[in-house]
Scaffold this motif. Structure first.
Motif, mmCIF file in Angstrom:
data_model
loop_
_atom_site.group_PDB
_atom_site.id
_atom_site.type_symbol
_atom_site.label_atom_id
_atom_site.label_comp_id
_atom_site.label_asym_id
_atom_site.label_seq_id
_atom_site.Cartn_x
_atom_site.Cartn_y
_atom_site.Cartn_z
ATOM 1 N N PHE A 109 0.864 -1.341 -0.012
ATOM 2 C CA PHE A 109 0.082 0.108 0.026
ATOM 3 C C PHE A 109 0.824 1.118 -0.119
ATOM 4 N N LEU A 110 2.144 1.238 0.302
ATOM 5 C CA LEU A 110 2.930 2.381 0.466
ATOM 6 C C LEU A 110 2.754 3.316 -0.842
ATOM 7 N N GLU A 111 3.066 2.722 -1.934
ATOM 8 C CA GLU A 111 3.213 3.624 -2.958
ATOM 9 C C GLU A 111 2.027 4.279 -3.441
ATOM 10 N N ALA A 112 0.881 3.481 -3.336
ATOM 11 C CA ALA A 112 -0.287 4.277 -3.172
ATOM 12 C C ALA A 112 -0.682 5.347 -2.246
ATOM 13 N N ILE A 113 -0.262 5.105 -1.158
ATOM 14 C CA ILE A 113 -0.419 6.486 -0.108
ATOM 15 C C ILE A 113 0.532 7.547 -0.583
ATOM 16 N N ARG A 114 1.844 7.296 -0.875
ATOM 17 C CA ARG A 114 2.648 8.104 -1.558
ATOM 18 C C ARG A 114 2.337 8.955 -2.584
ATOM 19 N N THR A 115 1.558 8.506 -3.416
ATOM 20 C CA THR A 115 1.042 9.087 -4.776
ATOM 21 C C THR A 115 -0.327 9.703 -4.402
ATOM 22 N N GLY A 116 -0.989 9.586 -3.437
ATOM 23 C CA GLY A 116 -2.101 10.038 -3.002
ATOM 24 C C GLY A 116 -3.342 9.040 -3.675
ATOM 25 N N LEU A 117 -3.281 7.900 -3.946
ATOM 26 C CA LEU A 117 -4.178 7.366 -4.374
ATOM 27 C C LEU A 117 -5.052 6.623 -3.278
ATOM 28 N N LYS A 118 -4.234 6.059 -2.082
ATOM 29 C CA LYS A 118 -4.804 5.734 -1.071
ATOM 30 C C LYS A 118 -4.969 6.802 -0.112
ATOM 31 N N THR A 119 -6.136 7.052 0.357
ATOM 32 C CA THR A 119 -6.337 8.205 1.429
ATOM 33 C C THR A 119 -7.270 7.705 2.371
ATOM 34 N N GLN A 120 -7.388 6.576 2.778
ATOM 35 C CA GLN A 120 -8.192 6.037 3.730
ATOM 36 C C GLN A 120 -7.919 4.583 4.018
ATOM 37 N N THR A 121 -7.995 4.330 5.424
ATOM 38 C CA THR A 121 -7.589 2.979 5.801
ATOM 39 C C THR A 121 -8.630 2.307 6.896
ATOM 40 N N VAL A 122 -9.071 1.123 7.041
ATOM 41 C CA VAL A 122 -9.909 0.644 7.781
ATOM 42 C C VAL A 122 -9.335 0.004 8.971
ATOM 43 N N ARG A 123 -9.397 0.207 10.251
ATOM 44 C CA ARG A 123 -8.921 -0.422 11.324
ATOM 45 C C ARG A 123 -9.784 -1.105 12.295
ATOM 46 N N VAL A 124 -9.481 -2.122 12.831
ATOM 47 C CA VAL A 124 -10.247 -2.699 13.958
ATOM 48 C C VAL A 124 -9.457 -2.773 14.974
ATOM 49 N N TRP A 125 -10.094 -1.887 15.937
ATOM 50 C CA TRP A 125 -9.352 -1.486 17.431
ATOM 51 C C TRP A 125 -10.276 -1.748 18.483
ATOM 52 N N LYS A 126 -9.956 -1.737 19.568
ATOM 53 C CA LYS A 126 -10.745 -1.879 20.913
ATOM 54 C C LYS A 126 -11.408 -0.473 20.967
ATOM 55 N N ARG A 127 -10.622 0.654 20.703
ATOM 56 C CA ARG A 127 -11.041 1.864 21.021
ATOM 57 C C ARG A 127 -10.212 2.929 19.820
ATOM 58 N N ARG A 128 -10.902 4.021 19.652
ATOM 59 C CA ARG A 128 -10.185 4.949 18.695
ATOM 60 C C ARG A 128 -8.852 5.532 19.287
ATOM 61 N N TYR A 129 -8.017 5.405 18.417
ATOM 62 C CA TYR A 129 -6.541 5.734 18.868
ATOM 63 C C TYR A 129 -5.996 6.838 18.206
ATOM 64 N N VAL A 130 -6.799 7.419 17.184
ATOM 65 C CA VAL A 130 -6.555 8.715 16.663
ATOM 66 C C VAL A 130 -7.739 9.552 16.603
ATOM 67 N N ARG A 131 -7.299 10.932 16.299
ATOM 68 C CA ARG A 131 -8.571 11.852 16.281
ATOM 69 C C ARG A 131 -8.142 12.639 14.985
ATOM 70 N N ALA A 132 -9.307 13.174 14.517
ATOM 71 C CA ALA A 132 -9.231 14.184 13.416
ATOM 72 C C ALA A 132 -8.311 15.367 13.707
ATOM 73 N N GLY A 133 -7.338 15.987 13.023
ATOM 74 C CA GLY A 133 -6.755 16.939 13.038
ATOM 75 C C GLY A 133 -5.189 16.385 13.329
ATOM 76 N N GLN A 134 -5.244 15.022 13.974
ATOM 77 C CA GLN A 134 -3.964 14.713 14.484
ATOM 78 C C GLN A 134 -2.939 14.244 13.434
ATOM 79 N N ILE A 135 -1.844 14.623 13.587
ATOM 80 C CA ILE A 135 -0.655 14.130 12.677
ATOM 81 C C ILE A 135 0.307 12.783 13.254
ATOM 82 N N SER A 136 0.082 11.921 12.130
ATOM 83 C CA SER A 136 0.706 10.579 12.294
ATOM 84 C C SER A 136 1.698 10.416 11.320
ATOM 85 N N TYR A 137 2.279 9.431 11.503
ATOM 86 C CA TYR A 137 3.561 8.931 10.705
ATOM 87 C C TYR A 137 3.415 7.489 10.094
#
Length: 124
Positions: A23-51
Motif C-alpha cells: 500500500f505504500l506507493e499508493a499512499i505516497r502518490t495520493g491514490l490511497k487516502t483511507q484505511t480501515v482499522r479494527v481496534w478496541k477503541r479510537r486511537y487517533v482523532r481528526a486533525g492529528q498528525i501521524s507517521y
C-alpha cells in the motif's frame, strides 16, 4: 491512552500507523487516502498528525466508527481496492479474531503532510 504513547504536557503525540508494503506507493502518490482499522477503541482523532514509515507524515482528516457492511465503493477506491466486496474480504481476513472478539471498526481518512510531529507506534 495506548501503552507506550508519550504525552508532552497535555498533547498526545502523533502515532505511527503501520501499513503493508503493497500500500505504500499508493499512499505516497495520493491514490490511497483511507484505511480501515479494527481496534478496541479510537486511537487517533481528526486533525492529528501521524507517521507512516516509508511514506512520511499524514494528517488525520476524519475517523468514524462504522459497520463493516456499511463500507461502499467510494470507501474501496479511497482505500486502494477495486470494490467494496474486495475491501471487506481483506478486512475480514486480516482481522477475523478481532472482529469475533467484539473489536470496533474505524474508517480513517487522511492526507499527506510535511508537518513535523513526535511519534509513537500502534499496530493495525
Amino acid at each position: 491512552r495506548p501503552i507506550g504513547v508519550p504525552i508532552v504536557g497535555q498533547l498526545l503525540l502523533g502515532l505511527m500507523l503501520l501499513f503493508k508494503k503493497k500500500f505504500l506507493e499508493a499512499i505516497r502518490t495520493g491514490l490511497k487516502t483511507q484505511t480501515v482499522r479494527v481496534w478496541k477503541r479510537r486511537y487517533v482523532r481528526a486533525g492529528q498528525i501521524s507517521y507512516i514509515p516509508g511514506v512520511g507524515r499524514i494528517r488525520i482528516l476524519a475517523i468514524d466508527e462504522v459497520n463493516l457492511d456499511e463500507l461502499d465503493e467510494q470507501d474501496a477506491r479511497r482505500d486502494g481496492f477495486d470494490s467494496a466486496a474486495q475491501l471487506v474480504s481483506e478486512i475480514r481476513d486480516l482481522y477475523r479474531e478481532r472482529l469475533e472478539g467484539g473489536y470496533r471498526v474505524f474508517r480513517i481518512r487522511f492526507e499527506r503532510t510535511e508537518e513535523e510531529s513526535g511519534q509513537a507506534t500502534i499496530e493495525s
